[in-house]
Write a protein that holds these residues in place. Structure first.
Motif, mmCIF file in Angstrom:
data_model
loop_
_atom_site.group_PDB
_atom_site.id
_atom_site.type_symbol
_atom_site.label_atom_id
_atom_site.label_comp_id
_atom_site.label_asym_id
_atom_site.label_seq_id
_atom_site.Cartn_x
_atom_site.Cartn_y
_atom_site.Cartn_z
ATOM 1 N N HIS A 146 -5.480 0.072 -5.193
ATOM 2 C CA HIS A 146 -5.117 0.250 -3.783
ATOM 3 C C HIS A 146 -6.227 -0.296 -2.880
ATOM 4 O O HIS A 146 -6.978 0.462 -2.261
ATOM 5 C CB HIS A 146 -4.892 1.733 -3.481
ATOM 6 N N PHE A 194 -7.483 8.293 4.383
ATOM 7 C CA PHE A 194 -8.552 7.488 4.957
ATOM 8 C C PHE A 194 -8.870 7.884 6.394
ATOM 9 O O PHE A 194 -9.576 7.171 7.104
ATOM 10 C CB PHE A 194 -8.176 6.009 4.865
ATOM 11 N N LEU A 222 -9.995 7.277 -5.179
ATOM 12 C CA LEU A 222 -10.033 6.348 -4.052
ATOM 13 C C LEU A 222 -11.023 6.763 -2.977
ATOM 14 O O LEU A 222 -11.390 5.966 -2.116
ATOM 15 C CB LEU A 222 -8.636 6.209 -3.437
ATOM 16 N N GLN A 223 -11.477 7.996 -3.031
ATOM 17 C CA GLN A 223 -12.496 8.471 -2.095
ATOM 18 C C GLN A 223 -13.904 8.215 -2.630
ATOM 19 O O GLN A 223 -14.883 8.661 -2.042
ATOM 20 C CB GLN A 223 -12.338 9.970 -1.852
ATOM 21 N N SER A 267 -0.562 1.587 5.615
ATOM 22 C CA SER A 267 0.404 1.274 4.564
ATOM 23 C C SER A 267 1.823 1.675 4.945
ATOM 24 O O SER A 267 2.789 0.992 4.591
ATOM 25 C CB SER A 267 -0.004 1.961 3.259
ATOM 26 N N LEU A 325 -1.228 7.765 1.368
ATOM 27 C CA LEU A 325 -2.677 7.747 1.453
ATOM 28 C C LEU A 325 -3.202 7.349 2.824
ATOM 29 O O LEU A 325 -4.419 7.326 3.025
ATOM 30 C CB LEU A 325 -3.253 6.811 0.387
ATOM 31 N N ASP A 326 -2.338 7.041 3.754
ATOM 32 C CA ASP A 326 -2.807 6.725 5.104
ATOM 33 C C ASP A 326 -3.691 7.851 5.626
ATOM 34 O O ASP A 326 -4.749 7.617 6.212
ATOM 35 C CB ASP A 326 -1.622 6.505 6.052
ATOM 36 N N GLY A 362 0.852 -1.183 0.000
ATOM 37 C CA GLY A 362 0.000 0.000 0.000
ATOM 38 C C GLY A 362 0.887 1.233 0.000
ATOM 39 O O GLY A 362 2.107 1.138 0.173
ATOM 40 N N GLU A 367 -5.629 8.939 -7.102
ATOM 41 C CA GLU A 367 -5.658 9.246 -5.668
ATOM 42 C C GLU A 367 -7.019 9.799 -5.269
ATOM 43 O O GLU A 367 -7.610 9.393 -4.264
ATOM 44 C CB GLU A 367 -4.560 10.255 -5.327
ATOM 45 N N CYS A 392 -10.590 1.304 -8.033
ATOM 46 C CA CYS A 392 -9.912 1.522 -6.756
ATOM 47 C C CYS A 392 -9.450 0.212 -6.129
ATOM 48 O O CYS A 392 -8.391 0.143 -5.505
ATOM 49 C CB CYS A 392 -10.833 2.264 -5.790
ATOM 50 N N ARG A 435 -7.074 -0.070 2.467
ATOM 51 C CA ARG A 435 -7.553 1.258 2.859
ATOM 52 C C ARG A 435 -7.750 1.342 4.369
ATOM 53 O O ARG A 435 -8.691 1.957 4.861
ATOM 54 C CB ARG A 435 -8.855 1.588 2.132
#
Length: 350
Positions: free
Chosen positions: A302, A148, A250-251, A309, A144-145, A140, A247, A298, A305
């Protein structure tokens, strides 16, 4: 793979090799994990690099290569494609973005011992071309930690009206800055939408001046190395051929792309700048079938989530430090690139 991710009980030294400001948002989450383990880390930012002004007062910066040698890191981490081969320690690639369709995205250049990949698509791609000179572990992406989890700065960007984030790439052949400038200027006059504009660190002075000139009560030009709050605050992302599209998606939010090098179904893609308004309207009223396509994409890029990562990345690094690199095949000479790196850092000791 779980045996690779067992935490090392030893304490090591880690070095972050940084030239561009976006590296900080990728590496600082890993630095936090190192601090939790009670280990030491330092930053090497070449003098005059774009990233230099983004260092914090408390950062332990090593000012030259001699200081790096004295620090003697066990691992050197870089988000870029190249890293000084003469630095001590294993070399770790942590990536600066997702696969955005640009050329040479998947390329084992013979500089890294470990690739910490983000998801199945990039993991499989690198495993297919692995020549035995490196390890590939799907961890991961630590950057991006924070995505989330709520970011404390996000609220400062949110607006009552729909908020569009414009974040183009820098490549002269791929960027949309010049073609979309007049369209965005027109929308500022005729739409109630709010805008955030975040240009790439490699954007030209002309591009920066162009969009700074648009600043008004509807558009905010942002200069920051911290992208996560912008991604969390915006309702829609507008770009071209940039990994920031993935990126943002991913939301489970829609993205709009002009002339993407490799358009895919999860994007709202268009080819004429004059069609910007109708595509943004589509994104702001995103149909369920489009959201389904975003979710499927997504999962491929990745799926991890859980916000851990960075922890997995550090565990993979410690695993390889413990194991060593004797089992890996010898890397290609790449003499020209290696000499170029020494010239760049003005270091000729062997």
């Amino acid at each position: 793979m779980s045996d690779k991710l067992e935490k090392s009980k030893k304490e090591y030294r880690y070095l972050f090799y940084v030239t561009l400001s976006y590296s900080f948002s990728i590496l600082r989450p890993i630095a936090e994990q190192i601090t939790k383990q009670g280990a030491k880390f330092a930053w090497f930012v070449p003098q005059g690099a774009e990233a230099e002004s983004y260092l914090l007062a408390e950062d332990n910066r090593l000012i030259d290569v001699d200081a790096v040698m004295a620090f003697a890191p066990d691992a050197v981490l870089a988000p870029g494609n190249y890293i000084p081969d003469f630095f001590p320690g294993i070399k770790v690639q942590v990536f600066h973005g997702f696969d955005s369709g640009k050329k040479n995205k998947f390329n084992i250049r013979g500089f890294f011992d470990l690739y910490c990949t983000q998801g199945p698509n990039i993991t499989q791609a690198f495993k297919q071309i692995n020549d035995g000179t490196c390890e590939i572990v799907e961890t991961g992406w630590g950057k991006l930690d924070a995505l989330f989890n709520p970011h404390p700065l996000t609220a400062s960007y949110r607006t009552a009206a729909p908020l569009i984030l414009y974040a183009p790439t820098f490549s002269p052949k791929l960027t949309s800055t010049y073609s979309l400038l007049p369209e965005i200027k027109s929308l500022l006059k005729h739409q109630a939408w709010q805008w955030l504009v975040k240009l790439h660190p490699k954007a030209t002075a002309e591009e920066i001046a162009m969009f700074k000139a648009l600043e008004c009560d509807k558009l905010r030009f942002v200069e920051t190395a911290e992208l996560i709050p912008l991604l969390q605050a915006a309702d829609v992302l507008l770009s071209d051929t940039s990994s920031v599209l993935a990126e943002f998606a991913l939301q489970q939010k829609p993205v709009v792309a002009l002339n993407n090098r490799r358009p895919e179904s999860w994007m709202i893609h268009f080819t004429q700048a004059s069609d910007l308004k109708e595509n943004l309207e589509l994104a702001l009223n995103c149909p369920p079938q489009q959201l389904d396509k975003i979710n499927a994409h997504c999962h491929a890029i990745h799926p991890l989530r859980d916000g851990k990562s960075s922890e997995r990345t550090l565990a993979a690094i410690n695993w390889l430090i413990d194991k060593g690199t004797a089992h890996l095949k010898a890397k290609p000479l790449n003499l020209r690139r290696r000499l170029k790196m020494r010239k760049k850092l003005n270091y000729w000791k062997f």
